[in-house]
Design a protein around this motif. Sequence first.
Motif, PDB file in Angstrom:
ATOM      1  N   VAL A  39      38.553  35.317  37.690  1.00 18.04           N
ATOM      2  CA  VAL A  39      37.959  33.992  37.463  1.00 18.04           C
ATOM      3  C   VAL A  39      38.931  32.901  37.911  1.00 18.04           C
ATOM      4  O   VAL A  39      38.546  31.963  38.611  1.00 18.04           O
ATOM      5  N   ILE A  40      40.211  33.057  37.529  1.00 18.35           N
ATOM      6  CA  ILE A  40      41.185  32.022  37.907  1.00 18.35           C
ATOM      7  C   ILE A  40      41.457  32.054  39.415  1.00 18.35           C
ATOM      8  O   ILE A  40      41.620  31.022  40.042  1.00 18.35           O
ATOM      9  N   ALA A  41      41.415  33.245  39.982  1.00 18.06           N
ATOM     10  CA  ALA A  41      41.649  33.351  41.427  1.00 18.06           C
ATOM     11  C   ALA A  41      40.438  32.890  42.218  1.00 18.06           C
ATOM     12  O   ALA A  41      40.503  32.735  43.440  1.00 18.06           O
ATOM     13  N   GLY A  42      39.327  32.702  41.517  1.00 16.08           N
ATOM     14  CA  GLY A  42      38.125  32.201  42.190  1.00 16.08           C
ATOM     15  C   GLY A  42      37.301  33.295  42.827  1.00 16.08           C
ATOM     16  O   GLY A  42      36.619  33.060  43.818  1.00 16.08           O
ATOM     17  N   GLY A  43      37.339  34.466  42.246  1.00 19.18           N
ATOM     18  CA  GLY A  43      36.582  35.574  42.834  1.00 19.18           C
ATOM     19  C   GLY A  43      35.465  36.041  41.929  1.00 19.18           C
ATOM     20  O   GLY A  43      35.404  35.691  40.749  1.00 19.18           O
ATOM     21  N   ASN A  44      34.587  36.820  42.520  1.00 13.96           N
ATOM     22  CA  ASN A  44      33.475  37.405  41.757  1.00 13.96           C
ATOM     23  C   ASN A  44      33.874  38.788  41.278  1.00 13.96           C
ATOM     24  O   ASN A  44      34.704  39.444  41.913  1.00 13.96           O
ATOM     25  N   VAL A  45      33.230  39.191  40.178  1.00  9.93           N
ATOM     26  CA  VAL A  45      33.604  40.489  39.607  1.00  9.93           C
ATOM     27  C   VAL A  45      32.360  41.350  39.439  1.00  9.93           C
ATOM     28  O   VAL A  45      31.320  40.862  39.002  1.00  9.93           O
ATOM     29  N   LEU A  46      32.522  42.604  39.823  1.00 13.25           N
ATOM     30  CA  LEU A  46      31.446  43.567  39.585  1.00 13.25           C
ATOM     31  C   LEU A  46      31.924  44.500  38.483  1.00 13.25           C
ATOM     32  O   LEU A  46      32.931  45.211  38.656  1.00 13.25           O
ATOM     33  N   ASP A 173      31.872  43.585  49.430  1.00 21.48           N
ATOM     34  CA  ASP A 173      33.116  42.975  49.896  1.00 21.48           C
ATOM     35  C   ASP A 173      33.311  41.582  49.304  1.00 21.48           C
ATOM     36  O   ASP A 173      34.428  41.076  49.218  1.00 21.48           O
ATOM     37  N   ARG A 174      32.239  40.989  48.877  1.00 21.39           N
ATOM     38  CA  ARG A 174      32.332  39.633  48.312  1.00 21.39           C
ATOM     39  C   ARG A 174      32.752  39.622  46.849  1.00 21.39           C
ATOM     40  O   ARG A 174      32.982  38.562  46.270  1.00 21.39           O
ATOM     41  N   PHE A 175      32.821  40.781  46.287  1.00 19.04           N
ATOM     42  CA  PHE A 175      33.354  40.863  44.916  1.00 19.04           C
ATOM     43  C   PHE A 175      34.865  41.040  45.004  1.00 19.04           C
ATOM     44  O   PHE A 175      35.351  41.938  45.693  1.00 19.04           O
ATOM     45  N   LEU A 176      35.577  40.166  44.298  1.00 21.99           N
ATOM     46  CA  LEU A 176      37.039  40.264  44.319  1.00 21.99           C
ATOM     47  C   LEU A 176      37.478  41.593  43.698  1.00 21.99           C
ATOM     48  O   LEU A 176      38.306  42.310  44.243  1.00 21.99           O
ATOM     49  N   PHE A 177      36.878  41.881  42.549  1.00 24.00           N
ATOM     50  CA  PHE A 177      37.233  43.108  41.817  1.00 24.00           C
ATOM     51  C   PHE A 177      35.986  43.934  41.516  1.00 24.00           C
ATOM     52  O   PHE A 177      34.918  43.377  41.301  1.00 24.00           O
TER      53      PHE A 177
END
Lengths: 326, 486
Positions: A39-46, A173-177
């Motif tokens: 969240v802080i890095a600005g990514g999406n999570v699955l 690929d669009r999910f950070l984690f």
Amino acid sequence: MVTEKEIQFFAEKIRRILEEIGKDMIGQKEVVEDTLIAVIAGGNVLLEGVPGVGKTRLVRSMGKALSLPFSRIQFTPDLMPADVTGTNVIEKNANGENVLKFQPGPIFASIVLADEINRATPKTQSALLEAMQEHRVTVAGQSYALEEPFFVLATQNPIEQDGTYPLPEAQLDRFLFLLEVGFPSLDELVDIVNLTQDTMEERAESVVTGEEILAMRATAKEIPVLDEVLRYAMRLVTATHPDLEGAPEVTKKYIRLGASPRAGQALISAAKVRALMEGRFNVSYEDIDTLAYPVLRHRIKPGFAAITEKKTPDMLIREIIASVKK
Amino acid sequence: MKQKFRAFRWRMLLENVFLGSLAGLTAGGIGVFVLALIDRILVRRTEATLAWLIGGGLGALAFILIFAIFFPTKGRIARRMDEMGLQERVRTMLALEKDPSPLAELQRQDAGKAILSVKAREMKLRMPKRAPLICAVCLALALVMLLVPYDVFAYRPDLGEENRAFLEELMAELREELLKEELGEELLEELEEILDQLEEDLKSSESQLEQAAKIEEAKKKIEKKLEEALTKDPIGEALQHYELTKPLGEAIVEADEEKVRSAMEELEEAVLENTSLLEELATTIDLALGEVEVPEEDALRTALAGLALDLHENNPDNPDFEEKLNEDMEKATVSMIVALRQQMKTEEVKKKTKKKMDEAKKEALGQKGKQEEEETATAEGGKEESETQTGEGEAPKETGEEKKPAKEEGKKPTQGGNGESKDPNAGGSGTPFEMTEEIYDPYSGTVPYGKVFALYYAEYLAAQERGEVTDEMRAVLDRYFSQLNG
């Protein structure tokens, strides 16, 4: 330029967020921390896990703690893209004329919970693509910017595959984690049951605003990364490609498709946040190694040999890390 | 902070020295091993100096290389500190050393705190686990290879256990007989070299015939060396050419210590009576020494040359003339006596070695058995011909008086060791060298095979080595010699 005050602010906010989420989440410490990093890095999570392990609760709790606009989309096979992005509806204006007016969909929030994302059709899943990467939505040729901060926290069930549509590589690929939410231990289970006897409502209180999240993101970005650590992270990413020169044996044997450059960006962004969360002002090899699993596990495609030999992505990543370290 | 870095640097330097030493020993060991192996393949002795040079050189090179490659620079020290759980803090600190930003300052403070938590003595020494083992193996291999006889790969024609024992015994006896300390260091070294070569030649000889030839060849070399060392005769004879030094020359030729002493005393008295003889004596000695071809370093020559020099330097007008003259003469007398003793020993060694080698040659040619039988036979018959055969080198001279009766009796071929009579020119099995009384007649123009065979064969081998024997002739000569030797 980051000041000491900002660093202290960052540390304080992290402590408070974790504290608040801890009111609703028993166990799953790593998942909570990793979600916060994303969240802080600005990514999406699955979030991937069997039903009932607290995936949705975690997202809801986080939504509360972060004091951000939250929306939930329950993905089903009949969900249409417009149900996600919104659509143009006919309205009468002040002059009594019929005009098309854009009705924003649930995607127009800061935290979007895409529940059971793999149950929707690929068409609907792909409606999220633009929003996840560019934080914009285009409807009928008109582009609408999403409010920052924006992130999608999706969940999926790895076991019930009937009637599901596995996410395509582009979307994964669009999910950070990709975080695996495991089953709680016996003690955790006891605590969970006790906690939810009174109420199922989340108890977390809002401790951080959207602006503060963006400020924390900016602080984390300033964390220095040694050139050799950066190179190590990139070597890890390239080592997942079986067709590249110098690929490790494990990659050549078990991996069909390697991680994209986006994985490298994700690894470094997340590592910076992790370092700061750990009270460090530099990224370490340990940060990279730890985060390689959530960053890479959904970005590599195991080949036939891996499936037949029951090699999980995590097992492959462990071997890749070991071979790159050599 | 600097102190911490220094402590770590020392620790790493120590590690570097240890690693460098291991690498040096390994490289040195490999170098010596390879050198020793090459020497054994080429069948030559490993020179200790060369081995030390190669081993030491490679070792030093490897040490320097490893030391330089792994020298503890600031970056390396930081890396090692980080590896002690500091999570790249120290290296980042170094990277941000000149960054004035508050974040860099915070990072430096954080790294500083972390550095204080680690101790240099807790840093584990880093080196490849197998390095000591590899080093030990390399050193052991080098040592083992050095201990392996240098001729282990040499071609060894097997001429039987008896022959091997004979060669061993011969070499042991020759070394004992020949290598006497009294002969002087230089001569000893030369003789030892000849014996080493002989040993090697004997081991690689394909037949006893060849062994005999090699013995003969070595004998000639040894005799030549010893002959060169015997300088009393030429020097003595040269001194005899002059009236003043004639008695001294005679005494030297006779190698009689008393006569030398008395001749020197006479010369001293003569000079004291007539001081003008001082210069004449010195000049005479110089002239006499100038006539002979004797190495400069020869002890006898040195003694006389020294005397001449001292005499030249002395002056009858000096008050201590007499005293100095006496001193010089005494010194020269002692030096000459020492040199003469050495030469007497050389002469003795020469005789004994010659005898020994002649016996060995005969045995190699298969004559000994026959000779012993003959000795027995002649002893029974009250005759002494057999003795002339034993000392074959001296045979013509020593048997001069005894040869007539021998000749008379020996008109017929003598009996061989097996009791059969044979034609001396016939080849085949059995004793190859039939001796007849006729053989001992120096005027008859014939010589016994046993006397000349090895010599001829040695000459033949030498000519063959020089490429003077055509292939065609070689086949004929090989057959000729092998038939003669049975």
